[in-house]
Design a protein around this motif. Structure first.
Motif, PDB file in Angstrom:
ATOM      1  N   HIS A 202      30.942  34.273  33.123  1.00 46.31           N
ATOM      2  CA  HIS A 202      31.888  35.022  33.969  1.00 46.31           C
ATOM      3  C   HIS A 202      33.275  34.374  33.886  1.00 46.31           C
ATOM      4  O   HIS A 202      34.294  35.066  33.804  1.00 46.31           O
ATOM      5  N   GLY A 203      33.296  33.029  33.881  1.00 45.67           N
ATOM      6  CA  GLY A 203      34.560  32.299  33.787  1.00 45.67           C
ATOM      7  C   GLY A 203      35.269  32.607  32.472  1.00 45.67           C
ATOM      8  O   GLY A 203      36.483  32.855  32.440  1.00 45.67           O
ATOM      9  N   LEU A 204      34.499  32.646  31.376  1.00 47.78           N
ATOM     10  CA  LEU A 204      35.092  32.917  30.053  1.00 47.78           C
ATOM     11  C   LEU A 204      35.646  34.334  29.989  1.00 47.78           C
ATOM     12  O   LEU A 204      36.721  34.581  29.428  1.00 47.78           O
ATOM     13  N   ILE A 205      34.918  35.284  30.584  1.00 51.56           N
ATOM     14  CA  ILE A 205      35.371  36.686  30.568  1.00 51.56           C
ATOM     15  C   ILE A 205      36.692  36.808  31.328  1.00 51.56           C
ATOM     16  O   ILE A 205      37.648  37.420  30.835  1.00 51.56           O
ATOM     17  N   SER A 206      36.753  36.175  32.517  1.00 55.27           N
ATOM     18  CA  SER A 206      37.994  36.345  33.288  1.00 55.27           C
ATOM     19  C   SER A 206      39.156  35.619  32.592  1.00 55.27           C
ATOM     20  O   SER A 206      40.301  36.066  32.641  1.00 55.27           O
ATOM     21  N   HIS A 207      38.842  34.525  31.874  1.00 58.96           N
ATOM     22  CA  HIS A 207      39.891  33.840  31.106  1.00 58.96           C
ATOM     23  C   HIS A 207      40.408  34.747  29.981  1.00 58.96           C
ATOM     24  O   HIS A 207      41.622  34.858  29.752  1.00 58.96           O
ATOM     25  N   LYS A 237      40.068  46.728  23.052  1.00 56.62           N
ATOM     26  CA  LYS A 237      40.368  46.032  24.311  1.00 56.62           C
ATOM     27  C   LYS A 237      39.094  45.596  25.020  1.00 56.62           C
ATOM     28  O   LYS A 237      38.060  46.248  24.929  1.00 56.62           O
ATOM     29  N   LEU A 238      39.255  44.507  25.726  1.00 55.56           N
ATOM     30  CA  LEU A 238      38.106  43.908  26.421  1.00 55.56           C
ATOM     31  C   LEU A 238      37.685  44.765  27.614  1.00 55.56           C
ATOM     32  O   LEU A 238      38.534  45.132  28.424  1.00 55.56           O
ATOM     33  N   GLN A 242      32.134  45.846  31.995  1.00 58.87           N
ATOM     34  CA  GLN A 242      30.886  46.011  31.251  1.00 58.87           C
ATOM     35  C   GLN A 242      30.290  44.637  30.890  1.00 58.87           C
ATOM     36  O   GLN A 242      29.094  44.406  31.063  1.00 58.87           O
ATOM     37  N   LEU A 243      31.175  43.722  30.436  1.00 60.96           N
ATOM     38  CA  LEU A 243      30.684  42.393  30.051  1.00 60.96           C
ATOM     39  C   LEU A 243      30.119  41.635  31.245  1.00 60.96           C
ATOM     40  O   LEU A 243      29.073  40.997  31.162  1.00 60.96           O
TER      41      LEU A 243
END
Ligand SMILES: CC(C)(COP(=O)(O)OP(=O)(O)OC[C@H]1O[C@@H](n2cnc3c(N)ncnc32)[C@H](O)[C@@H]1OP(=O)(O)O)[C@@H](O)C(=O)NCCC(=O)NCCS
Length: 248
Positions: A202-207, A237-238, A242-243
């Motif tokens: 989750h941390g990597l996605i928000s980064h 685009k990210l 969904q991720l």
């Protein structure tokens, strides 16, 4: 005596999701039976009937598989869950509201008779199945010792220790020892604790989302300055929602 017994039964029902009613706890929980027999043994020990104290403790061990030395000091509402193979040494002290699972040893590492050889568990400590706490030190209030850990050093209040030799994995904030944190968590598991791997993802996605926003701002500034640069195509685009759902 009956008041204490009622307290013990109530605390077991509160702490064991499998406990259904008082009758079941009284008749099927060796941890409770061991504590009751320990109280008889401890009374004999304190009134100079040491052999009788040891003998009652021995009988308790045959019946329950739990060995508590009659000289040990056990507080109120201590819950020994399952219990088989638990050994509590002569100079051990177990504070109120502690929870001890099967296979735990509160043992000594020295042979000096009369000295404090066994650990002290402060109020609310949880000792996981198979853990060994060895030595005359103190485990702080509401600390947790992971299953199969071998703890050889004092543990500060609210800390969690795992491994062999045990090391601290998390030290809860000062408020952890306050009244609000006194809620028991069955099996020592942190309530609402997330899986560390999913937390990291989750941390990597928000980064990544922040980086994408930053890139878009840079591209917009470049465009405003008359420098043309191709943006990220819409399809690449990210999709953070969904991720995030995928790694929940
Ligand atoms: C130690 C314990 C209290 C920690 O629970 P928690 O606060 O929810 O902590 P987590 O599960 O987030 O684990 C924190 C870290 O310690 C590790 N860990 C947890 N328990 C462990 C154990 N017993 N031995 C070794 N490592 C352990 C985790 O892998 C994690 O490591 P990481 O951050 O490198 O991934 C819990 O795992 C435990 O052992 N409880 C006793 C349960 C028990 O005896 N049940 C018997 C029922 S019959």
């Amino acid at each position: 005596m009956f008041h204490r017994l009622r307290q013990d039964i109530h605390s077991i029902i509160e702490r064991d999701p499998a406990a259904r009613n008082a009758w079941e706890v009284l008749t099927c929980y060796p941890g409770l039976q061991a504590i009751v027999m320990y109280r008889w043994a401890h009374w004999c020990w304190a009134h100079k009937m040491k052999w009788l104290g040891r003998f009652i403790s021995y009988l308790a061990r045959i019946v329950t598989g739990i060995e508590i030395h009659p000289g040990a000091t056990i507080g109120r509402r201590v819950f020994i869950d399952h219990g088989f193979g638990v050994v509590i040494g002569e100079t051990a002290e177990v504070g109120d509201d502690c929870t001890i699972y099967q296979g735990v040893t509160l043992g000594g590492t020295s042979l000096h008779t009369g000295a404090k050889r066994h650990p002290t568990l402060a109020r609310g400590v949880i000792v996981g199945a198979g853990a060994k706490v060895l030595g005359g030190f103190t485990v702080g209030e509401y600390a947790k010792v992971g299953s199969n850990a071998v703890l050889l050093k004092p543990l500060p209040p609210g800390a969690t220790a795992v491994g062999n030799p045990a090391h601290i994995v998390q030290k809860e904030p000062a408020s952890a020892t306050s009244a609000t944190a006194n809620l028991f968590s069955a099996y020592g598991v942190t309530p609402n604790g997330d899986d560390p791997l999913s937390k990291a993802l989750h941390g990597l996605i928000s980064h990544a989302v922040k980086q994408e926003e930053q890139i878009e701002r840079i591209l917009a500034s470049m465009k405003a300055a008359g420098l043309h640069c191709q943006g990220v195509p819409e399809c690449d685009k990210l999709n953070s929602d969904q991720l995030n759902k995928l790694v929940e």
